[in-house]
Design a protein around this motif. Structure first.
Motif, PDB file in Angstrom:
ATOM      1  N   ALA A   1      59.864 106.602   2.383  1.00 21.87           N
ATOM      2  CA  ALA A   1      60.398 107.830   1.805  1.00 21.87           C
ATOM      3  C   ALA A   1      59.300 108.850   1.507  1.00 21.87           C
ATOM      4  CB  ALA A   1      61.178 107.511   0.527  1.00 21.87           C
ATOM      5  N   CYS A   2      58.113 108.367   1.152  1.00 28.42           N
ATOM      6  CA  CYS A   2      57.000 109.274   0.841  1.00 28.42           C
ATOM      7  C   CYS A   2      55.950 109.339   1.946  1.00 28.42           C
ATOM      8  CB  CYS A   2      56.318 108.843  -0.455  1.00 28.42           C
ATOM      9  SG  CYS A   2      57.369 108.950  -1.927  1.00 28.42           S
ATOM     10  N   HIS A   3      55.642 108.192   2.540  1.00 31.99           N
ATOM     11  CA  HIS A   3      54.530 108.122   3.483  1.00 31.99           C
ATOM     12  C   HIS A   3      54.964 108.067   4.942  1.00 31.99           C
ATOM     13  CE1 HIS A   3      51.717 107.552   0.176  1.00 31.99           C
ATOM     14  NE2 HIS A   3      52.546 106.656  -0.326  1.00 31.99           N
ATOM     15  N   ALA A   4      56.273 108.012   5.196  1.00 32.72           N
ATOM     16  CA  ALA A   4      56.856 107.840   6.527  1.00 32.72           C
ATOM     17  C   ALA A   4      56.641 106.407   7.000  1.00 32.72           C
ATOM     18  CB  ALA A   4      56.293 108.830   7.548  1.00 32.72           C
ATOM     19  N   ALA A   5      57.525 105.941   7.851  1.00 30.24           N
ATOM     20  CA  ALA A   5      57.498 104.537   8.267  1.00 30.24           C
ATOM     21  C   ALA A   5      56.219 104.167   8.997  1.00 30.24           C
ATOM     22  CB  ALA A   5      58.708 104.231   9.140  1.00 30.24           C
ATOM     23  N   ASP A   6      55.593 105.155   9.663  1.00 32.57           N
ATOM     24  CA  ASP A   6      54.359 104.864  10.396  1.00 32.57           C
ATOM     25  C   ASP A   6      53.117 105.314   9.638  1.00 32.57           C
ATOM     26  OD1 ASP A   6      54.545 107.605  10.644  1.00 32.57           O
ATOM     27  OD2 ASP A   6      54.101 107.649  12.795  1.00 32.57           O
ATOM     28  N   GLY A   7      53.288 105.753   8.391  1.00 38.05           N
ATOM     29  CA  GLY A   7      52.146 106.164   7.584  1.00 38.05           C
ATOM     30  C   GLY A   7      51.686 107.587   7.786  1.00 38.05           C
TER      31      GLY A   7
ATOM     32  N   ASP B   1      51.929  90.415   0.143  1.00 39.75           N
ATOM     33  CA  ASP B   1      52.688  91.602   0.549  1.00 39.75           C
ATOM     34  C   ASP B   1      51.753  92.794   0.714  1.00 39.75           C
ATOM     35  OD1 ASP B   1      55.192  90.346   0.501  1.00 39.75           O
ATOM     36  OD2 ASP B   1      55.568  90.886  -1.588  1.00 39.75           O
ATOM     37  N   MET B   2      50.827  92.946  -0.226  1.00 32.56           N
ATOM     38  CA  MET B   2      49.882  94.067  -0.164  1.00 32.56           C
ATOM     39  C   MET B   2      48.994  93.965   1.060  1.00 32.56           C
ATOM     40  SD  MET B   2      48.745  94.587  -4.140  1.00 32.56           S
ATOM     41  CE  MET B   2      49.965  94.557  -5.462  1.00 32.56           C
ATOM     42  N   ARG B   3      48.531  92.768   1.361  1.00 34.25           N
ATOM     43  CA  ARG B   3      47.712  92.579   2.566  1.00 34.25           C
ATOM     44  C   ARG B   3      48.526  92.909   3.809  1.00 34.25           C
ATOM     45  NH1 ARG B   3      45.324  88.387  -0.514  1.00 34.25           N
ATOM     46  NH2 ARG B   3      46.976  86.925   0.054  1.00 34.25           N
TER      47      ARG B   3
ATOM     48  N   GLN C   1      55.517  95.827   8.200  1.00 35.17           N
ATOM     49  CA  GLN C   1      56.387  96.901   8.679  1.00 35.17           C
ATOM     50  C   GLN C   1      57.695  96.940   7.890  1.00 35.17           C
ATOM     51  OE1 GLN C   1      57.675  96.548  12.774  1.00 35.17           O
ATOM     52  NE2 GLN C   1      58.041  98.747  12.936  1.00 35.17           N
ATOM     53  N   ALA C   2      58.230  95.776   7.570  1.00 40.13           N
ATOM     54  CA  ALA C   2      59.468  95.723   6.794  1.00 40.13           C
ATOM     55  C   ALA C   2      59.275  96.343   5.409  1.00 40.13           C
ATOM     56  CB  ALA C   2      59.942  94.271   6.668  1.00 40.13           C
ATOM     57  N   ILE C   3      58.144  96.046   4.776  1.00 35.05           N
ATOM     58  CA  ILE C   3      57.848  96.623   3.458  1.00 35.05           C
ATOM     59  C   ILE C   3      57.669  98.134   3.577  1.00 35.05           C
ATOM     60  CG2 ILE C   3      56.190  96.689   1.554  1.00 35.05           C
ATOM     61  CD1 ILE C   3      55.575  93.731   2.202  1.00 35.05           C
ATOM     62  N   ALA C   4      56.940  98.553   4.611  1.00 36.58           N
ATOM     63  CA  ALA C   4      56.713  99.983   4.820  1.00 36.58           C
ATOM     64  C   ALA C   4      58.027 100.723   4.992  1.00 36.58           C
ATOM     65  CB  ALA C   4      55.817 100.200   6.037  1.00 36.58           C
ATOM     66  N   THR C   5      58.936 100.133   5.746  1.00 38.72           N
ATOM     67  CA  THR C   5      60.223 100.772   6.013  1.00 38.72           C
ATOM     68  C   THR C   5      61.098 100.822   4.771  1.00 38.72           C
ATOM     69  OG1 THR C   5      60.140 100.028   8.316  1.00 38.72           O
ATOM     70  CG2 THR C   5      62.290 100.669   7.451  1.00 38.72           C
ATOM     71  N   GLN C   6      61.085  99.742   4.006  1.00 36.32           N
ATOM     72  CA  GLN C   6      61.979  99.637   2.855  1.00 36.32           C
ATOM     73  C   GLN C   6      61.421 100.294   1.597  1.00 36.32           C
ATOM     74  OE1 GLN C   6      62.584  95.411   2.505  1.00 36.32           O
ATOM     75  NE2 GLN C   6      63.351  95.225   4.602  1.00 36.32           N
ATOM     76  N   VAL C   7      60.102 100.265   1.423  1.00 39.09           N
ATOM     77  CA  VAL C   7      59.501 100.700   0.161  1.00 39.09           C
ATOM     78  C   VAL C   7      58.709 102.005   0.286  1.00 39.09           C
ATOM     79  CG1 VAL C   7      57.933 100.018  -1.720  1.00 39.09           C
ATOM     80  CG2 VAL C   7      59.348  98.284  -0.582  1.00 39.09           C
ATOM     81  N   CYS C   8      57.983 102.160   1.386  1.00 39.39           N
ATOM     82  CA  CYS C   8      56.985 103.235   1.486  1.00 39.39           C
ATOM     83  C   CYS C   8      57.434 104.458   2.269  1.00 39.39           C
ATOM     84  CB  CYS C   8      55.709 102.697   2.135  1.00 39.39           C
ATOM     85  SG  CYS C   8      55.149 101.111   1.498  1.00 39.39           S
TER      86      CYS C   8
END
Length: 218
Positions: free
Chosen positions: A51-57, A108-110, A42-49
């Motif tokens: 902006a494009c995919h939204a924090a919840d995907g 991290d990817m997992r 979740q931390a990676i999603a919030t910090q890295v992803c």
């Protein structure tokens, strides 16, 4: 080993077999991957992803795919495909994603893949009533005279896919699905040979129709 423990195990064949198999498994794979950490994901999603995919995907537009509810194994593979390895080009060419994954470790990817897989996908909808019938025909029955198999034969009748083999499609943005089919067809996306073979037999109109139909699957 303590002689008393050995005698106890030897007295129960099942326990002895389990003990030996456990030891063999540890010896064969002493560095088995750690279980995914959803909090770290979740931390990676919030910090890295986000902006494009939204924090919840659940991305807000068709330029970027929805990741929520996608199979973790599929997401993990795609992240690895985006990452160039020493002396090799990335299996999936995307400069933006290459930059995003460059600093991510395998763990991290997992973690981030498992996090997005755990999120609830928001449903989509087909928008073009004039092509729904064609899209449904292609998805459910394929195109026999072109040798195009039914999408449902791999991705399931509701587009749920199959973990580790076929990605979830249901509710995906039609624009994104169409763009990927065109990329498969041209060879711009080259990390899935069967999809190149299938998409190479589809016209632009057929791609748009089936992509729009997939957006409404649930």
């Amino acid at each position: 080993m303590n002689r008393g423990v050995w005698k106890s195990l030897a007295a129960t064949p099942l326990a002895l077999a389990c003990f030996l198999l456990s030891g063999a498994a540890q010896a064969a794979d002493p560095q088995a991957p750690a279980k995914p950490d959803l909090n770290r994901g979740q931390a990676i999603a919030t910090q890295v992803c986000a902006a494009c995919h939204a924090a919840d995907g659940n991305s807000t537009g068709g330029a970027y795919p929805k990741l929520a509810g996608q199979h973790a194994e599929y997401l993990d593979k795609q992240l690895h495909d985006f990452k160039a390895q020493p002396g090799k080009t990335a299996a999936r060419n995307n400069p933006i994603m290459a930059g995003m994954v460059a600093a991510l470790s395998d763990q991290d990817m997992r973690n981030v893949a498992a996090y997005f897989a755990s999120q609830t996908p928001k449903p989509g909808a087909a928008r073009d009533k004039d092509t729904v019938a064609l899209g449904q025909k292609i998805y459910r029955g394929g195109i026999a005279d072109k040798g195009v198999p039914a999408c449902a034969s791999c991705h399931g009748p509701t587009g749920a896919g199959m973990p580790a083999q076929y990605p979830r499609l249901s509710g995906q943005w039609a624009e994104y699905t169409a763009a990927q089919l065109v990329a498969f067809r041209s060879g711009a996306r080259a990390n899935n040979v069967p999809m190149h073979d299938v998409s190479s037999r589809l016209s632009d109109n057929e791609i748009k129709a089936v992509a729009d139909y997939i957006a409404g699957l649930h």
